[in-house]
Design an enzyme around this catalytic site. Sequence first.
Site, PDB file in Angstrom:
ATOM      1  N   LYS A  23      44.236  43.099  19.144  1.00  0.00           N
ATOM      2  CA  LYS A  23      43.042  44.659  19.604  1.00  0.00           C
ATOM      3  C   LYS A  23      43.273  44.526  21.027  1.00  0.00           C
ATOM      4  O   LYS A  23      43.225  45.242  22.356  1.00  0.00           O
ATOM      5  CB  LYS A  23      42.485  43.968  19.306  1.00  0.00           C
ATOM      6  CG  LYS A  23      42.643  44.131  17.890  1.00  0.00           C
ATOM      7  CD  LYS A  23      41.275  44.615  17.250  1.00  0.00           C
ATOM      8  CE  LYS A  23      40.595  43.589  16.467  1.00  0.00           C
ATOM      9  NZ  LYS A  23      41.283  42.418  16.547  1.00  0.00           N
ATOM     10  N   ARG A  60      33.909  47.570  11.674  1.00  0.00           N
ATOM     11  CA  ARG A  60      34.672  46.095  11.382  1.00  0.00           C
ATOM     12  C   ARG A  60      33.845  46.196   9.057  1.00  0.00           C
ATOM     13  O   ARG A  60      34.411  45.115   8.481  1.00  0.00           O
ATOM     14  CB  ARG A  60      34.351  45.333  11.336  1.00  0.00           C
ATOM     15  CG  ARG A  60      35.017  44.356  12.010  1.00  0.00           C
ATOM     16  CD  ARG A  60      34.334  43.076  12.625  1.00  0.00           C
ATOM     17  NE  ARG A  60      34.528  42.267  13.243  1.00  0.00           N
ATOM     18  CZ  ARG A  60      34.762  42.048  14.401  1.00  0.00           C
ATOM     19  NH1 ARG A  60      35.277  43.116  15.220  1.00  0.00           N
ATOM     20  NH2 ARG A  60      36.328  40.745  14.468  1.00  0.00           N
ATOM     21  N   ARG A  90      37.506  29.447  23.733  1.00  0.00           N
ATOM     22  CA  ARG A  90      36.009  30.780  23.106  1.00  0.00           C
ATOM     23  C   ARG A  90      35.707  29.421  21.933  1.00  0.00           C
ATOM     24  O   ARG A  90      36.234  29.314  21.447  1.00  0.00           O
ATOM     25  CB  ARG A  90      36.644  31.456  22.638  1.00  0.00           C
ATOM     26  CG  ARG A  90      36.134  33.002  23.209  1.00  0.00           C
ATOM     27  CD  ARG A  90      36.470  34.368  22.707  1.00  0.00           C
ATOM     28  NE  ARG A  90      36.666  34.470  21.116  1.00  0.00           N
ATOM     29  CZ  ARG A  90      37.131  35.920  20.804  1.00  0.00           C
ATOM     30  NH1 ARG A  90      37.528  37.008  21.578  1.00  0.00           N
ATOM     31  NH2 ARG A  90      36.874  37.387  19.605  1.00  0.00           N
ATOM     32  N   ARG A 101      36.817  33.677   9.914  1.00  0.00           N
ATOM     33  CA  ARG A 101      37.241  34.548  10.428  1.00  0.00           C
ATOM     34  C   ARG A 101      38.735  35.327   9.416  1.00  0.00           C
ATOM     35  O   ARG A 101      37.747  36.850   9.385  1.00  0.00           O
ATOM     36  CB  ARG A 101      37.572  35.024  12.185  1.00  0.00           C
ATOM     37  CG  ARG A 101      36.703  34.397  13.164  1.00  0.00           C
ATOM     38  CD  ARG A 101      36.705  33.933  14.177  1.00  0.00           C
ATOM     39  NE  ARG A 101      37.513  35.237  15.264  1.00  0.00           N
ATOM     40  CZ  ARG A 101      37.962  34.375  16.315  1.00  0.00           C
ATOM     41  NH1 ARG A 101      38.552  33.449  16.712  1.00  0.00           N
ATOM     42  NH2 ARG A 101      38.561  35.606  17.073  1.00  0.00           N
TER      43      ARG A 101
HETATM   44  P1  AP5 Z   1      43.560  39.521  21.255  1.00  0.00           P
HETATM   45  O1  AP5 Z   1      43.963  40.177  21.919  1.00  0.00           O
HETATM   46  O2  AP5 Z   1      42.173  38.912  22.512  1.00  0.00           O
HETATM   47  O3  AP5 Z   1      43.470  40.062  20.164  1.00  0.00           O
HETATM   48  P2  AP5 Z   1      42.452  40.484  18.994  1.00  0.00           P
HETATM   49  O4  AP5 Z   1      42.888  41.607  18.276  1.00  0.00           O
HETATM   50  O5  AP5 Z   1      41.496  40.933  20.134  1.00  0.00           O
HETATM   51  O6  AP5 Z   1      41.500  39.339  18.767  1.00  0.00           O
HETATM   52  P3  AP5 Z   1      39.752  38.359  19.377  1.00  0.00           P
HETATM   53  O7  AP5 Z   1      40.074  37.117  18.453  1.00  0.00           O
HETATM   54  O8  AP5 Z   1      39.898  38.827  20.055  1.00  0.00           O
HETATM   55  O9  AP5 Z   1      39.190  39.672  18.025  1.00  0.00           O
HETATM   56  P4  AP5 Z   1      38.091  39.408  16.718  1.00  0.00           P
HETATM   57  O10 AP5 Z   1      38.213  40.995  16.102  1.00  0.00           O
HETATM   58  O11 AP5 Z   1      38.290  38.062  16.507  1.00  0.00           O
HETATM   59  O12 AP5 Z   1      37.028  38.607  17.490  1.00  0.00           O
HETATM   60  P5  AP5 Z   1      35.684  40.318  18.627  1.00  0.00           P
HETATM   61  O13 AP5 Z   1      35.516  39.618  19.693  1.00  0.00           O
HETATM   62  O14 AP5 Z   1      35.958  41.637  18.344  1.00  0.00           O
HETATM   63  O15 AP5 Z   1      44.465  38.100  21.474  1.00  0.00           O
HETATM   64  C1  AP5 Z   1      44.273  36.738  20.796  1.00  0.00           C
HETATM   65  C2  AP5 Z   1      45.181  35.735  21.969  1.00  0.00           C
HETATM   66  O16 AP5 Z   1      46.875  36.469  21.797  1.00  0.00           O
HETATM   67  C3  AP5 Z   1      45.137  36.342  22.912  1.00  0.00           C
HETATM   68  O17 AP5 Z   1      45.233  34.990  23.251  1.00  0.00           O
HETATM   69  C4  AP5 Z   1      46.510  36.999  23.740  1.00  0.00           C
HETATM   70  O18 AP5 Z   1      46.484  36.618  25.167  1.00  0.00           O
HETATM   71  C5  AP5 Z   1      47.311  36.611  22.244  1.00  0.00           C
HETATM   72  N1  AP5 Z   1      48.568  38.166  22.284  1.00  0.00           N
HETATM   73  C6  AP5 Z   1      47.776  39.550  21.903  1.00  0.00           C
HETATM   74  N2  AP5 Z   1      48.978  39.771  22.128  1.00  0.00           N
HETATM   75  C7  AP5 Z   1      49.883  38.740  21.854  1.00  0.00           C
HETATM   76  C8  AP5 Z   1      51.792  39.538  21.356  1.00  0.00           C
HETATM   77  N3  AP5 Z   1      52.081  40.239  21.423  1.00  0.00           N
HETATM   78  N4  AP5 Z   1      52.416  37.462  21.700  1.00  0.00           N
HETATM   79  C9  AP5 Z   1      51.844  36.805  21.392  1.00  0.00           C
HETATM   80  N5  AP5 Z   1      50.688  36.742  21.038  1.00  0.00           N
HETATM   81  C10 AP5 Z   1      49.607  37.002  22.202  1.00  0.00           C
HETATM   82  O19 AP5 Z   1      34.341  39.724  17.279  1.00  0.00           O
HETATM   83  C11 AP5 Z   1      34.600  37.863  17.523  1.00  0.00           C
HETATM   84  C12 AP5 Z   1      33.168  38.532  16.944  1.00  0.00           C
HETATM   85  O20 AP5 Z   1      31.959  38.792  16.728  1.00  0.00           O
HETATM   86  C13 AP5 Z   1      32.947  38.523  15.417  1.00  0.00           C
HETATM   87  O21 AP5 Z   1      33.229  37.174  14.857  1.00  0.00           O
HETATM   88  C14 AP5 Z   1      31.718  38.575  14.653  1.00  0.00           C
HETATM   89  O22 AP5 Z   1      30.586  38.095  14.701  1.00  0.00           O
HETATM   90  C15 AP5 Z   1      31.088  39.658  15.978  1.00  0.00           C
HETATM   91  N6  AP5 Z   1      30.815  40.782  16.397  1.00  0.00           N
HETATM   92  C16 AP5 Z   1      31.989  41.593  16.988  1.00  0.00           C
HETATM   93  N7  AP5 Z   1      32.787  42.913  16.346  1.00  0.00           N
HETATM   94  C17 AP5 Z   1      31.779  43.248  15.669  1.00  0.00           C
HETATM   95  C18 AP5 Z   1      31.054  44.012  14.495  1.00  0.00           C
HETATM   96  N8  AP5 Z   1      32.326  45.718  14.410  1.00  0.00           N
HETATM   97  N9  AP5 Z   1      30.568  44.114  13.722  1.00  0.00           N
HETATM   98  C19 AP5 Z   1      30.060  43.255  13.306  1.00  0.00           C
HETATM   99  N10 AP5 Z   1      29.889  41.813  14.172  1.00  0.00           N
HETATM  100  C20 AP5 Z   1      30.840  41.767  15.507  1.00  0.00           C
END
Ligand code: AP5
Length: 190
Positions: free
Chosen positions: A15, A91, A136, A147
């Site tokens: 994402k 979410r 991270r 997660r």
């Molecule tokens: P990346 O692009 O970072 O993937 P992502 O889907 O954004 O994954 P995240 O881990 O950042 O998302 P998340 O939903 O767990 O975390 P968030 O920050 O929202 O890619 C991931 C990896 O894969 C990277 O290394 C990238 O280079 C690689 N990659 C990408 N595309 C690829 C491909 N095609 N092929 C191979 N590799 C690839 O949330 C963190 C925490 O914050 C949550 O757990 C929660 O506690 C809190 N939080 C955030 N939002 C909310 C909400 N709305 N409500 C409640 N709590 C929330």
Amino acid sequence: MNEILIFLGPPGAGKGTQAKQLCEDRNLVQISTGDMLRSHRSRGTELGKQAQAIMDRGELVSDDIIVGMVRDEITSMEAGNTRVLFDGFPRTTAQAEALDQLLVDSSLSLTATVLLDVEEEELVQRLLKRAEIEGRADDNEETIRNRMKVYNTQTAPLIAFYEEKGMLKRVAGLGSVEEVYGRISEVLPK
Ligand code: AP5
């Protein structure tokens, strides 16, 4: 012209990676609730302190806090030119309903929700690899598994929520970053 997009998908689906490029190409503001929370943590704000333990366990921060943060962002934007990509929000069903109301109150409507579909083992491998590079706090195997569980129970119901509204675009998230980007571009209005 207004445009409101949502990126939905499990942790590690890509994402954030895809959001950066899409925002540049379509002139959108990326609203990543995860990035906003991490910024609060690194600045040591009260909200950041509250969120820290929850994030480190891989649980969700309360809907009220998240919706409040998003509302502040949306209401500060220029009327008639609200161009937003939500990354990692909503979410929960409560967040999705709050977003619906926020859009109605601001005379805005959703353009599309893009679901990035990737199978779980690939997600775990991507996040473990990122752990080695970025360190991270929530990218360790135990938290990653939690997660995924939280995603499956609390966030996955949003797939049906947006499908029923005729708003869901499914995109296969496996393949190179460029390949996935091409698929996303194909399902969005030109
Ligand atoms: P990346 O692009 O970072 O993937 P992502 O889907 O954004 O994954 P995240 O881990 O950042 O998302 P998340 O939903 O767990 O975390 P968030 O920050 O929202 O890619 C991931 C990896 O894969 C990277 O290394 C990238 O280079 C690689 N990659 C990408 N595309 C690829 C491909 N095609 N092929 C191979 N590799 C690839 O949330 C963190 C925490 O914050 C949550 O757990 C929660 O506690 C809190 N939080 C955030 N939002 C909310 C909400 N709305 N409500 C409640 N709590 C929330």
